[in-house]
Design a protein around this motif. Structure first.
Motif, PDB file in Angstrom:
ATOM      1  N   THR A   1       0.850  -1.198   0.000  1.00  0.00           N
ATOM      2  CA  THR A   1       0.000   0.000   0.000  1.00  0.00           C
ATOM      3  C   THR A   1       0.882   1.243   0.000  1.00  0.00           C
ATOM      4  OG1 THR A   1      -1.580  -1.235   1.359  1.00  0.00           O
ATOM      5  CG2 THR A   1      -1.919   1.140   1.185  1.00  0.00           C
ATOM      6  N   THR A   2       0.606   2.174  -0.896  1.00  0.00           N
ATOM      7  CA  THR A   2       1.428   3.386  -0.959  1.00  0.00           C
ATOM      8  C   THR A   2       1.069   4.331   0.190  1.00  0.00           C
ATOM      9  OG1 THR A   2      -0.101   4.647  -2.342  1.00  0.00           O
ATOM     10  CG2 THR A   2       1.522   3.240  -3.494  1.00  0.00           C
ATOM     11  N   TYR A   3       1.996   5.237   0.482  1.00  0.00           N
ATOM     12  CA  TYR A   3       1.722   6.250   1.501  1.00  0.00           C
ATOM     13  C   TYR A   3       0.548   7.129   1.069  1.00  0.00           C
ATOM     14  CZ  TYR A   3       6.201   4.978   3.623  1.00  0.00           C
ATOM     15  OH  TYR A   3       7.239   4.297   4.224  1.00  0.00           O
ATOM     16  N   GLU A   4       0.446   7.392  -0.231  1.00  0.00           N
ATOM     17  CA  GLU A   4      -0.667   8.192  -0.770  1.00  0.00           C
ATOM     18  C   GLU A   4      -2.004   7.496  -0.509  1.00  0.00           C
ATOM     19  OE1 GLU A   4      -2.456  11.395  -2.569  1.00  0.00           O
ATOM     20  OE2 GLU A   4      -0.284  11.220  -2.457  1.00  0.00           O
ATOM     21  N   GLN A   5      -2.057   6.183  -0.721  1.00  0.00           N
ATOM     22  CA  GLN A   5      -3.294   5.429  -0.480  1.00  0.00           C
ATOM     23  C   GLN A   5      -3.660   5.435   1.004  1.00  0.00           C
ATOM     24  OE1 GLN A   5      -1.780   1.856  -2.352  1.00  0.00           O
ATOM     25  NE2 GLN A   5      -3.204   2.053  -4.082  1.00  0.00           N
TER      26      GLN A   5
ATOM     27  N   TYR B   1      -2.800   7.747   3.179  1.00  0.00           N
ATOM     28  CA  TYR B   1      -3.209   9.123   3.455  1.00  0.00           C
ATOM     29  C   TYR B   1      -4.675   9.335   3.068  1.00  0.00           C
ATOM     30  CZ  TYR B   1      -2.962  14.250   3.441  1.00  0.00           C
ATOM     31  OH  TYR B   1      -3.178  15.586   3.689  1.00  0.00           O
ATOM     32  N   ASN B   2      -5.020   8.968   1.850  1.00  0.00           N
ATOM     33  CA  ASN B   2      -6.389   9.146   1.363  1.00  0.00           C
ATOM     34  C   ASN B   2      -7.394   8.332   2.165  1.00  0.00           C
ATOM     35  OD1 ASN B   2      -5.479  10.928  -0.588  1.00  0.00           O
ATOM     36  ND2 ASN B   2      -5.291   9.355  -2.159  1.00  0.00           N
ATOM     37  N   ASP B   3      -7.004   7.127   2.566  1.00  0.00           N
ATOM     38  CA  ASP B   3      -7.890   6.276   3.368  1.00  0.00           C
ATOM     39  C   ASP B   3      -8.180   6.933   4.720  1.00  0.00           C
ATOM     40  OD1 ASP B   3      -9.309   3.779   3.990  1.00  0.00           O
ATOM     41  OD2 ASP B   3      -7.629   3.385   5.352  1.00  0.00           O
ATOM     42  N   LEU B   4      -7.152   7.487   5.353  1.00  0.00           N
ATOM     43  CA  LEU B   4      -7.341   8.103   6.669  1.00  0.00           C
ATOM     44  C   LEU B   4      -8.104   9.418   6.579  1.00  0.00           C
ATOM     45  CD1 LEU B   4      -3.938   7.286   8.405  1.00  0.00           C
ATOM     46  CD2 LEU B   4      -6.100   6.044   8.533  1.00  0.00           C
ATOM     47  N   VAL B   5      -7.897  10.168   5.506  1.00  0.00           N
ATOM     48  CA  VAL B   5      -8.682  11.395   5.294  1.00  0.00           C
ATOM     49  C   VAL B   5     -10.159  11.023   5.179  1.00  0.00           C
ATOM     50  CG1 VAL B   5      -9.217  13.197   3.598  1.00  0.00           C
ATOM     51  CG2 VAL B   5      -6.848  12.810   4.299  1.00  0.00           C
ATOM     52  N   ARG B   6     -10.430   9.955   4.448  1.00  0.00           N
ATOM     53  CA  ARG B   6     -11.810   9.493   4.264  1.00  0.00           C
ATOM     54  C   ARG B   6     -12.418   9.017   5.587  1.00  0.00           C
ATOM     55  NH1 ARG B   6     -13.711   4.768   3.883  1.00  0.00           N
ATOM     56  NH2 ARG B   6     -11.732   3.717   3.517  1.00  0.00           N
ATOM     57  N   LYS B   7     -11.606   8.341   6.414  1.00  0.00           N
ATOM     58  CA  LYS B   7     -12.111   7.793   7.678  1.00  0.00           C
ATOM     59  C   LYS B   7     -12.374   8.874   8.726  1.00  0.00           C
ATOM     60  CE  LYS B   7     -10.121   3.151   7.389  1.00  0.00           C
ATOM     61  NZ  LYS B   7      -9.053   2.259   7.909  1.00  0.00           N
ATOM     62  N   ASP B   8     -11.406   9.785   8.933  1.00  0.00           N
ATOM     63  CA  ASP B   8     -11.556  10.820   9.964  1.00  0.00           C
ATOM     64  C   ASP B   8     -10.420  11.824   9.835  1.00  0.00           C
ATOM     65  OD1 ASP B   8     -11.875  12.389  12.242  1.00  0.00           O
ATOM     66  OD2 ASP B   8     -12.391  10.690  13.531  1.00  0.00           O
ATOM     67  N   LYS B   9     -10.589  12.769   8.935  1.00  0.00           N
ATOM     68  CA  LYS B   9      -9.535  13.749   8.656  1.00  0.00           C
ATOM     69  C   LYS B   9      -9.126  14.519   9.907  1.00  0.00           C
ATOM     70  CE  LYS B   9      -8.209  17.525   5.626  1.00  0.00           C
ATOM     71  NZ  LYS B   9      -8.556  18.386   4.506  1.00  0.00           N
ATOM     72  N   GLU B  10     -10.084  14.916  10.717  1.00  0.00           N
ATOM     73  CA  GLU B  10      -9.779  15.703  11.914  1.00  0.00           C
ATOM     74  C   GLU B  10      -8.900  14.915  12.887  1.00  0.00           C
ATOM     75  OE1 GLU B  10     -12.054  17.921  15.595  1.00  0.00           O
ATOM     76  OE2 GLU B  10     -13.150  17.671  13.718  1.00  0.00           O
ATOM     77  N   LEU B  11      -9.267  13.673  13.169  1.00  0.00           N
ATOM     78  CA  LEU B  11      -8.504  12.838  14.098  1.00  0.00           C
ATOM     79  C   LEU B  11      -7.066  12.655  13.613  1.00  0.00           C
ATOM     80  CD1 LEU B  11      -8.174  10.827  16.490  1.00  0.00           C
ATOM     81  CD2 LEU B  11      -8.969   9.045  14.917  1.00  0.00           C
ATOM     82  N   TYR B  12      -6.908  12.289  12.346  1.00  0.00           N
ATOM     83  CA  TYR B  12      -5.572  11.958  11.838  1.00  0.00           C
ATOM     84  C   TYR B  12      -4.733  13.199  11.532  1.00  0.00           C
ATOM     85  CZ  TYR B  12      -7.469   7.311  11.953  1.00  0.00           C
ATOM     86  OH  TYR B  12      -8.028   6.137  12.390  1.00  0.00           O
TER      87      TYR B  12
ATOM     88  N   LEU C   1       2.528  10.947   7.049  1.00  0.00           N
ATOM     89  CA  LEU C   1       2.356  10.300   5.749  1.00  0.00           C
ATOM     90  C   LEU C   1       2.704  11.250   4.602  1.00  0.00           C
ATOM     91  CD1 LEU C   1      -0.911   8.281   6.416  1.00  0.00           C
ATOM     92  CD2 LEU C   1       1.369   7.336   5.990  1.00  0.00           C
ATOM     93  N   ASP C   2       2.413  12.531   4.786  1.00  0.00           N
ATOM     94  CA  ASP C   2       2.768  13.523   3.778  1.00  0.00           C
ATOM     95  C   ASP C   2       4.288  13.592   3.622  1.00  0.00           C
ATOM     96  OD1 ASP C   2       1.893  15.549   1.907  1.00  0.00           O
ATOM     97  OD2 ASP C   2       2.769  17.003   3.292  1.00  0.00           O
ATOM     98  N   ARG C   3       5.008  13.589   4.740  1.00  0.00           N
ATOM     99  CA  ARG C   3       6.477  13.551   4.690  1.00  0.00           C
ATOM    100  C   ARG C   3       6.953  12.282   3.997  1.00  0.00           C
ATOM    101  NH1 ARG C   3       8.881  11.735   9.965  1.00  0.00           N
ATOM    102  NH2 ARG C   3       7.954   9.846   9.126  1.00  0.00           N
ATOM    103  N   ASN C   4       6.370  11.146   4.381  1.00  0.00           N
ATOM    104  CA  ASN C   4       6.804   9.858   3.839  1.00  0.00           C
ATOM    105  C   ASN C   4       6.669   9.794   2.326  1.00  0.00           C
ATOM    106  OD1 ASN C   4       7.179   9.216   6.508  1.00  0.00           O
ATOM    107  ND2 ASN C   4       5.586   7.657   6.597  1.00  0.00           N
ATOM    108  N   LYS C   5       5.547  10.275   1.804  1.00  0.00           N
ATOM    109  CA  LYS C   5       5.323  10.162   0.355  1.00  0.00           C
ATOM    110  C   LYS C   5       6.234  11.083  -0.441  1.00  0.00           C
ATOM    111  CE  LYS C   5       1.148  13.043   0.290  1.00  0.00           C
ATOM    112  NZ  LYS C   5      -0.266  13.090  -0.019  1.00  0.00           N
ATOM    113  N   ARG C   6       6.846  12.073   0.216  1.00  0.00           N
ATOM    114  CA  ARG C   6       7.845  12.905  -0.464  1.00  0.00           C
ATOM    115  C   ARG C   6       9.202  12.201  -0.525  1.00  0.00           C
ATOM    116  NH1 ARG C   6       5.435  17.070   2.697  1.00  0.00           N
ATOM    117  NH2 ARG C   6       7.240  17.056   4.075  1.00  0.00           N
ATOM    118  N   ILE C   7       9.406  11.181   0.317  1.00  0.00           N
ATOM    119  CA  ILE C   7      10.685  10.465   0.374  1.00  0.00           C
ATOM    120  C   ILE C   7      10.674   9.240  -0.543  1.00  0.00           C
ATOM    121  CG2 ILE C   7      12.239   9.174   1.894  1.00  0.00           C
ATOM    122  CD1 ILE C   7      11.231  11.062   4.166  1.00  0.00           C
TER     123      ILE C   7
END
Length: 194
Positions: free
Chosen positions: A59-63, A65-76, A85-91
């Protein structure tokens, strides 16, 4: 001093926080670095301690990230997982499992004793081909954002000192003792062979 840039692997359980923070710092300092996890799956904190988010290493870091935004953006966002995850996907695009990598390193640094044991088990199960030494060092780092950052700088300083030794094989024990005293953390060290 080694005749080539130090080839470094940094390993934690899920290739998310500690190993990726060290990967980020080491790459900015010019090291040839890769990062890995040793777990069977990637686990990220969930809405409760007994409900982690579990992903496959493919699973990519982008996937994620998108999954967690969909589940609960505020919490994550609040707990820092989306920022991580944003840092990770830049690496790099996705987490990697140490046991699936057959590249050779001069130094493998683990971030907790359980991961150290898993790396040693994997290296000792491989057929020795080149008999090239690899130093496996454990630096215990708590799995939170602040400790990951502090641990990454400690790992970077250690790598810089090792890079500048005249004889890594004979100076390693003394160097690690100095770092134990300075950081007030125990270090584990084993030499394995490829």
């Amino acid at each position: 001093m080694p005749s080539h840039p130090l080839r470094v692997a940094v390993v934690c359980s899920s290739n998310q926080n500690r190993s990726m923070e060290a990967h980020n710092i080491l790459s900015k300092r010019g090291f040839e670095v890769r990062s890995f996890g040793t777990g069977s799956h990637v686990k990220l904190p969930g809405p409760a301690p007994d409900k982690p988010n579990v992903y496959d290493f493919k699973t990519t870091y982008e996937q994620m990230y998108n999954d967690l935004v969909r589940k609960d953006k505020e919490l994550y966002t609040q707990n820092g997982i989306l920022h991580m995850l944003d840092r990770n996907k830049r690496i790099k695009s996705r987490p990697e499992r140490f046991q699936s990598c057959k590249d050779q390193f001069d130094l493998v640094i683990t971030c907790e004793e359980r991961v150290y044991d898993q790396v040693l088990e994997d290296l000792s199960s491989r057929e020795q081909e080149t008999f090239t030494p690899v130093h496996v060092i454990n630096v215990d780092i708590q799995d939170n954002h602040e400790e990951a950052t502090l641990g990454a700088f400690l790992i970077c300083e250690l790598c810089q000192c090792i890079q500048h030794t005249d004889d890594m094989e004979n100076e390693m024990d003394e160097l690690l003792q100095e770092f134990e005293d300075k950081s007030n953390r125990p270090f584990l060290h084993t030499v394995c062979f490829y």
